[in-house]
Enzyme design. Structure first.
Site, PDB file in Angstrom:
ATOM      1  N   ASN A 195     -11.426   5.759   9.283  1.00  0.00           N
ATOM      2  CA  ASN A 195     -11.627   4.678   9.488  1.00  0.00           C
ATOM      3  C   ASN A 195     -12.058   3.893   7.740  1.00  0.00           C
ATOM      4  O   ASN A 195     -12.787   3.918   7.604  1.00  0.00           O
ATOM      5  CB  ASN A 195     -12.850   3.545  10.938  1.00  0.00           C
ATOM      6  N   HIS A 237      -6.747  -2.835   4.054  1.00  0.00           N
ATOM      7  CA  HIS A 237      -6.188  -3.969   3.741  1.00  0.00           C
ATOM      8  C   HIS A 237      -5.646  -3.788   2.372  1.00  0.00           C
ATOM      9  O   HIS A 237      -5.262  -5.045   1.861  1.00  0.00           O
ATOM     10  CB  HIS A 237      -6.770  -5.777   4.261  1.00  0.00           C
ATOM     11  N   ARG A 280      -6.565  -8.960   7.736  1.00  0.00           N
ATOM     12  CA  ARG A 280      -6.532  -7.924   8.688  1.00  0.00           C
ATOM     13  C   ARG A 280      -5.415  -7.367   9.479  1.00  0.00           C
ATOM     14  O   ARG A 280      -5.144  -6.141  10.223  1.00  0.00           O
ATOM     15  CB  ARG A 280      -7.898  -7.941   9.677  1.00  0.00           C
ATOM     16  N   HIS A 293      -9.702   1.714  13.974  1.00  0.00           N
ATOM     17  CA  HIS A 293     -10.714   0.280  13.791  1.00  0.00           C
ATOM     18  C   HIS A 293     -11.276  -0.152  14.989  1.00  0.00           C
ATOM     19  O   HIS A 293     -10.926   0.230  16.675  1.00  0.00           O
ATOM     20  CB  HIS A 293      -9.656  -0.599  13.462  1.00  0.00           C
ATOM     21  N   ILE A 294     -12.361  -0.084  14.913  1.00  0.00           N
ATOM     22  CA  ILE A 294     -13.256  -0.801  16.138  1.00  0.00           C
ATOM     23  C   ILE A 294     -13.045  -1.964  17.103  1.00  0.00           C
ATOM     24  O   ILE A 294     -12.925  -1.896  18.168  1.00  0.00           O
ATOM     25  CB  ILE A 294     -14.852  -0.877  15.803  1.00  0.00           C
ATOM     26  N   ASP A 319      -2.071   7.471  -0.940  1.00  0.00           N
ATOM     27  CA  ASP A 319      -1.489   7.880  -1.578  1.00  0.00           C
ATOM     28  C   ASP A 319      -2.282   9.117  -1.510  1.00  0.00           C
ATOM     29  O   ASP A 319      -2.038  10.198  -1.364  1.00  0.00           O
ATOM     30  CB  ASP A 319      -1.580   8.341  -3.125  1.00  0.00           C
ATOM     31  N   TYR A 352     -19.098  -5.867  16.378  1.00  0.00           N
ATOM     32  CA  TYR A 352     -18.847  -4.063  16.293  1.00  0.00           C
ATOM     33  C   TYR A 352     -19.330  -3.747  16.595  1.00  0.00           C
ATOM     34  O   TYR A 352     -19.565  -2.137  17.224  1.00  0.00           O
ATOM     35  CB  TYR A 352     -19.465  -3.604  14.276  1.00  0.00           C
TER      36      TYR A 352
END
Ligand code: CA2
Length: 152
Positions: free
Chosen positions: A77, A83, A114, A103-104, A90, A26
């Protein structure tokens, strides 16, 4: 009514640990760095940013609902909820604001679990695997959509 000149930035579970753990995946930038980056990027287009990080699904959902009142779009994010969470999806679908999913890491090159995102098809912008800089690109693309310049 004119669209509010504000974005909601949402970071999901464990992203408070950015820069503090797992730098190989990350990077070394912190959540604060992300929030400053998105705030500065949006400011360039005359938008302000309300930033929220939570490890709790209901808190994220409430913030998304509130965005309906005073935001023009959402940069999110969703972390691990990407997932797993039909409820988060919703909420994003219900508020009907343009959404940029970020997403990083490159989730497509990681574990199979993922690869699927519940958020993907309620988002108009998708930025994956560009590190923290991806938030800035997602913000610019979302602002283009909001101002009617593009879909992406
Ligand atoms: O790549 C991403 O941005 C993710 O959304 C990050 C999530 C992960 O569950 C997704 O599959 C992909 C995890 C966020 C955890 O963040 C940490 C940051 C630093 C140290 C530990 C966890």
């Amino acid at each position: 009514m004119t669209s509010p000149r504000r974005l909601l930035l949402v970071n999901g579970p464990n992203l408070n640990l950015l820069g503090l753990r797992e730098p190989d995946i990350y990077g070394t930038e912190t959540l604060h760095d992300v929030e400053v980056l998105v705030t500065d990027t949006a400011a360039g287009a005359g938008y302000e940013v309300r930033a929220l990080q939570s490890n709790h699904e209901g808190v994220l959902i409430d913030a998304i609902h509130d965005a309906r009142e005073d935001c023009a779009g959402i940069v999110i994010n969703p972390g691990g909820f990407t997932h797993t969470s039909v409820a988060l999806r919703d909420a994003l679908s219900a508020v009907a604001l343009p959404v940029a999913e970020v997403h990083i890491s490159d989730v497509t090159q990681r574990e199979q679990f993922r690869h699927f995102s519940y958020v993907r098809d309620v988002a108009v912008i998708h930025v994956v695997g560009e590190g923290v800089a991806g938030y800035a690109r997602a913000t610019r693309l979302l602002l283009d959509v909001i101002s009617g310049r593009a879909d992406g």
